[in-house]
Write an enzyme that holds these catalytic residues in place. Structure first.
Site, PDB file in Angstrom:
ATOM      1  N   HIS A 127       6.463   4.598  -1.376  1.00 28.98           N
ATOM      2  CA  HIS A 127       5.627   3.531  -1.955  1.00 28.98           C
ATOM      3  C   HIS A 127       6.047   3.152  -3.374  1.00 28.98           C
ATOM      4  O   HIS A 127       5.245   2.604  -4.129  1.00 28.98           O
ATOM      5  CB  HIS A 127       4.141   3.932  -1.910  1.00 28.98           C
ATOM      6  CG  HIS A 127       3.612   4.062  -0.511  1.00 28.98           C
ATOM      7  ND1 HIS A 127       2.463   4.754  -0.187  1.00 28.98           N
ATOM      8  CD2 HIS A 127       4.082   3.558   0.664  1.00 28.98           C
ATOM      9  CE1 HIS A 127       2.256   4.683   1.122  1.00 28.98           C
ATOM     10  NE2 HIS A 127       3.219   3.969   1.661  1.00 28.98           N
ATOM     11  N   SER A 129      -4.368  11.758   3.530  1.00 33.02           N
ATOM     12  CA  SER A 129      -5.402  11.486   4.537  1.00 33.02           C
ATOM     13  C   SER A 129      -4.778  10.931   5.806  1.00 33.02           C
ATOM     14  O   SER A 129      -5.456  10.786   6.816  1.00 33.02           O
ATOM     15  CB  SER A 129      -6.433  10.504   3.979  1.00 33.02           C
ATOM     16  OG  SER A 129      -5.807   9.264   3.672  1.00 33.02           O
TER      17      SER A 129
HETATM   18  C1  BJW Z   1      -6.152  17.581  -1.300  1.00 35.63           C
HETATM   19  C2  BJW Z   1      -6.425  17.932  -2.589  1.00 35.63           C
HETATM   20  C3  BJW Z   1      -5.886  19.129  -3.004  1.00 35.63           C
HETATM   21  C4  BJW Z   1      -7.363  16.087  -2.317  1.00 35.63           C
HETATM   22  N1  BJW Z   1      -5.167  19.841  -2.165  1.00 35.63           N
HETATM   23  N2  BJW Z   1      -5.474  18.227  -0.435  1.00 35.63           N
HETATM   24  C5  BJW Z   1      -5.076  -3.648   9.474  1.00 35.63           C
HETATM   25  C6  BJW Z   1      -5.113  -4.720   8.594  1.00 35.63           C
HETATM   26  C7  BJW Z   1      -4.102  -4.897   7.630  1.00 35.63           C
HETATM   27  C8  BJW Z   1      -3.053  -4.003   7.527  1.00 35.63           C
HETATM   28  C9  BJW Z   1      -3.036  -2.937   8.413  1.00 35.63           C
HETATM   29  C10 BJW Z   1      -4.043  -2.776   9.365  1.00 35.63           C
HETATM   30  N3  BJW Z   1      -3.738  -1.653  10.080  1.00 35.63           N
HETATM   31  C11 BJW Z   1      -2.609  -1.116   9.577  1.00 35.63           C
HETATM   32  C12 BJW Z   1      -2.156  -1.880   8.562  1.00 35.63           C
HETATM   33  C13 BJW Z   1      -0.953  -1.607   7.734  1.00 35.63           C
HETATM   34  C14 BJW Z   1      -1.291  -1.028   6.386  1.00 35.63           C
HETATM   35  C15 BJW Z   1      -2.235   0.156   6.575  1.00 35.63           C
HETATM   36  O1  BJW Z   1      -1.825   1.228   6.967  1.00 35.63           O
HETATM   37  N4  BJW Z   1      -3.529  -0.005   6.298  1.00 35.63           N
HETATM   38  C16 BJW Z   1      -4.522   1.027   6.574  1.00 35.63           C
HETATM   39  C17 BJW Z   1      -5.325   1.338   5.323  1.00 35.63           C
HETATM   40  C18 BJW Z   1      -5.363   0.570   7.728  1.00 35.63           C
HETATM   41  N5  BJW Z   1      -0.048  -0.634   5.791  1.00 35.63           N
HETATM   42  C19 BJW Z   1       0.679  -1.478   5.046  1.00 35.63           C
HETATM   43  O2  BJW Z   1       0.289  -2.590   4.766  1.00 35.63           O
HETATM   44  C20 BJW Z   1       2.039  -1.000   4.625  1.00 35.63           C
HETATM   45  N6  BJW Z   1       3.018  -1.984   4.894  1.00 35.63           N
HETATM   46  C21 BJW Z   1       3.280  -2.432   6.117  1.00 35.63           C
HETATM   47  O3  BJW Z   1       2.732  -1.991   7.095  1.00 35.63           O
HETATM   48  O4  BJW Z   1       4.205  -3.424   6.147  1.00 35.63           O
HETATM   49  C22 BJW Z   1       4.499  -4.103   7.362  1.00 35.63           C
HETATM   50  C23 BJW Z   1       5.563  -5.111   7.036  1.00 35.63           C
HETATM   51  C24 BJW Z   1       6.780  -5.028   7.695  1.00 35.63           C
HETATM   52  C25 BJW Z   1       7.768  -5.961   7.396  1.00 35.63           C
HETATM   53  C26 BJW Z   1       7.528  -6.965   6.457  1.00 35.63           C
HETATM   54  C27 BJW Z   1       6.325  -7.039   5.792  1.00 35.63           C
HETATM   55  C28 BJW Z   1       5.334  -6.094   6.093  1.00 35.63           C
HETATM   56  C29 BJW Z   1       2.093  -0.748   3.119  1.00 35.63           C
HETATM   57  C30 BJW Z   1       1.219   0.363   2.704  1.00 35.63           C
HETATM   58  C31 BJW Z   1       1.274   0.495   1.181  1.00 35.63           C
HETATM   59  C32 BJW Z   1       0.269   1.504   0.660  1.00 35.63           C
HETATM   60  N7  BJW Z   1       0.182   1.369  -0.726  1.00 35.63           N
HETATM   61  C33 BJW Z   1      -0.698   2.263  -1.469  1.00 35.63           C
HETATM   62  C34 BJW Z   1      -0.773   1.780  -2.949  1.00 35.63           C
HETATM   63  C35 BJW Z   1       0.532   2.092  -3.665  1.00 35.63           C
HETATM   64  C36 BJW Z   1       0.515   1.573  -5.065  1.00 35.63           C
HETATM   65  C37 BJW Z   1      -0.467   2.289  -5.948  1.00 35.63           C
HETATM   66  O5  BJW Z   1      -0.358   3.518  -6.143  1.00 35.63           O
HETATM   67  O6  BJW Z   1      -1.334   1.616  -6.484  1.00 35.63           O
HETATM   68  O7  BJW Z   1      -0.187   3.612  -1.395  1.00 35.63           O
HETATM   69  S1  BJW Z   1      -2.296   2.397  -0.742  1.00 35.63           S
HETATM   70  C38 BJW Z   1      -2.528   4.104  -1.137  1.00 35.63           C
HETATM   71  O8  BJW Z   1      -2.646   4.859   0.099  1.00 35.63           O
HETATM   72  C39 BJW Z   1      -1.213   4.570  -1.801  1.00 35.63           C
HETATM   73  C40 BJW Z   1      -0.988   5.897  -1.135  1.00 35.63           C
HETATM   74  O9  BJW Z   1       0.375   6.267  -1.212  1.00 35.63           O
HETATM   75  C41 BJW Z   1      -1.474   5.656   0.290  1.00 35.63           C
HETATM   76  C42 BJW Z   1      -1.809   6.905   1.036  1.00 35.63           C
HETATM   77  O10 BJW Z   1      -2.871   7.590   0.456  1.00 35.63           O
HETATM   78  P1  BJW Z   1      -2.894   9.185   0.447  1.00 35.63           P
HETATM   79  O11 BJW Z   1      -1.766   9.711  -0.330  1.00 35.63           O
HETATM   80  O12 BJW Z   1      -3.039   9.683   1.823  1.00 35.63           O
HETATM   81  O13 BJW Z   1      -4.220   9.457  -0.424  1.00 35.63           O
HETATM   82  P2  BJW Z   1      -5.759   9.553   0.030  1.00 35.63           P
HETATM   83  O14 BJW Z   1      -6.577   9.399  -1.184  1.00 35.63           O
HETATM   84  O15 BJW Z   1      -6.038   8.654   1.177  1.00 35.63           O
HETATM   85  O16 BJW Z   1      -5.884  11.039   0.587  1.00 35.63           O
HETATM   86  C43 BJW Z   1      -5.778  12.167  -0.246  1.00 35.63           C
HETATM   87  C44 BJW Z   1      -5.857  13.406   0.623  1.00 35.63           C
HETATM   88  O17 BJW Z   1      -5.652  14.542  -0.187  1.00 35.63           O
HETATM   89  C45 BJW Z   1      -7.219  13.587   1.298  1.00 35.63           C
HETATM   90  O18 BJW Z   1      -7.001  13.918   2.669  1.00 35.63           O
HETATM   91  C46 BJW Z   1      -7.862  14.780   0.560  1.00 35.63           C
HETATM   92  O19 BJW Z   1      -8.662  15.595   1.395  1.00 35.63           O
HETATM   93  C47 BJW Z   1      -6.637  15.513   0.112  1.00 35.63           C
HETATM   94  N8  BJW Z   1      -6.784  16.293  -1.109  1.00 35.63           N
HETATM   95  N9  BJW Z   1      -7.239  16.907  -3.182  1.00 35.63           N
HETATM   96  C48 BJW Z   1      -4.994  19.379  -0.906  1.00 35.63           C
HETATM   97  N10 BJW Z   1      -6.121  19.556  -4.286  1.00 35.63           N
END
Ligand code: BJW
Ligand code: ZN
Length: 255
Positions: free
Chosen positions: A120, A195
């Site tokens: 990302h 997550s």
């Molecule tokens: C602990 C802990 C400790 C806490 N020890 N554990 C429906 C509508 C529209 C779009 C979609 C849709 N369905 C699917 C999509 C696609 C979409 C998507 O997946 N959306 C879902 C939300 C539904 N994805 C995209 O749009 C992606 N692109 C794409 O698909 O492109 C297609 C394409 C192809 C060709 C041309 C054009 C397009 C892009 C996704 C980009 C995500 N970006 C972000 C922001 C980054 C910038 C920023 O930082 O501001 O990335 S979103 C955010 O979520 C960030 C993270 O990397 C990502 C994942 O989150 P993560 O890391 O899992 O964090 P959390 O908070 O969710 O979880 C933390 C976990 O840790 C929890 O489980 C806790 O329990 C645990 N935890 N403390 C151990 N101490």
């Protein structure tokens, strides 16, 4: 204290040639960087799409840019935690090792991990949406500081954005390609502190599993992939990963 007690897990890790780790915001939580979702998540008040999309940036450039500057400041004032350090050490021990991260904070690299696959992007990098000119964090800070409206403009007049992947945007081709290949070829796949709700990153553990990899999850709670993992280690990654490393060292020496 041991965390790897399961006889199958021990066997798999002893034999594993290729270890792949996918990390998410949870690994940096103990460094003081808020995660995205959940109780302490960044997105309690605003929905993700309100901040992490190009549309949001275009319509509310000042708010979104300030939000990123605020997060950079937090990151700047934090240090990698024992979880990041344990992964950096694991890289030196495993025969083949790939670290894939969804995090944009660069803490793995600061802990000593190399060849990190950043799915990302990286929050410390910025570029112009018009002419693609790259700005270092220092250059960007300078522009931001001297701009009372907090709308960062390039010399060409275009907006300057963070080099991160927003919703609806494609991931860097080389990174996602490398991540899929590594996941497919993994013998053991570790999903830590994510997550697993955001695709395509969330597909990686599934792809690994379909290719007969042994799936281990480290998380403080259950997630969207907990039902398909072979081993779920519940707790904080900053505590579990160092124990995992110790167990790994012992079992690799005891082939
Ligand atoms: C602990 C802990 C400790 C806490 N020890 N554990 C429906 C509508 C529209 C779009 C979609 C849709 N369905 C699917 C999509 C696609 C979409 C998507 O997946 N959306 C879902 C939300 C539904 N994805 C995209 O749009 C992606 N692109 C794409 O698909 O492109 C297609 C394409 C192809 C060709 C041309 C054009 C397009 C892009 C996704 C980009 C995500 N970006 C972000 C922001 C980054 C910038 C920023 O930082 O501001 O990335 S979103 C955010 O979520 C960030 C993270 O990397 C990502 C994942 O989150 P993560 O890391 O899992 O964090 P959390 O908070 O969710 O979880 C933390 C976990 O840790 C929890 O489980 C806790 O329990 C645990 N935890 N403390 C151990 N101490
Ligand atoms: Zn420009």
């Amino acid at each position: 204290m041991k965390v790897i007690n399961d006889p199958v897990a021990i066997q798999k890790l002893k034999q594993a040639e290729r270890l792949v780790v996918l990390t998410g915001a949870g690994v940096s939580a103990e460094s003081g960087i808020p995660t995205f979702r959940g109780e302490e998540g960044l997105w309690k008040k605003l929905s993700p799409e309100e901040l992490a999309s190009f549309e949001a940036f275009y319509n509310n450039t000042a708010v979104v840019s300030e939000w990123y500057q605020h997060r950079r400041e937090i990151i700047h004032n934090t240090e990698p935690n024992p979880g990041h350090h344990a992964l950096a050490e694991l890289q030196k021990l495993a025969p083949t090792f790939d670290l894939i991260t969804q995090n944009v904070d660069g803490l793995h690299q600061r802990a000593g991990s190399s060849d990190v696959v950043e799915l990302h992007g990286n929050i410390m990098e910025n570029y112009c949406v018009n002419c693609n000119l790259q700005y270092s964090q220092e250059e960007f800070d300078d522009i931001f500081r001297h701009n009372p409206n907090h709308i960062p403009h390039c010399y060409c007049g275009g907006l300057i954005r963070p080099n991160v992947v927003w919703f609806g945007e494609a991931l860097p081709e080389e990174s996602i390609e490398k991540a899929y290949q590594a996941s497919k070829q993994s013998d053991v796949f570790l999903s830590v502190g994510t997550s697993a709700q955001v695709s395509p990153a969330s597909n990686l553990p599934r792809v690994a599993k379909q290719n007969n990899s042994y799936l281990i999850e480290i998380n403080k709670t259950v997630t969207a992939i907990s039902d398909i993992v072979d081993l779920h280690l519940e707790g904080l990654s900053g505590e579990i990963l160092p124990m995992f490393l110790d167990d790994y060292k012992l079992l690799r020496n005891d082939k």
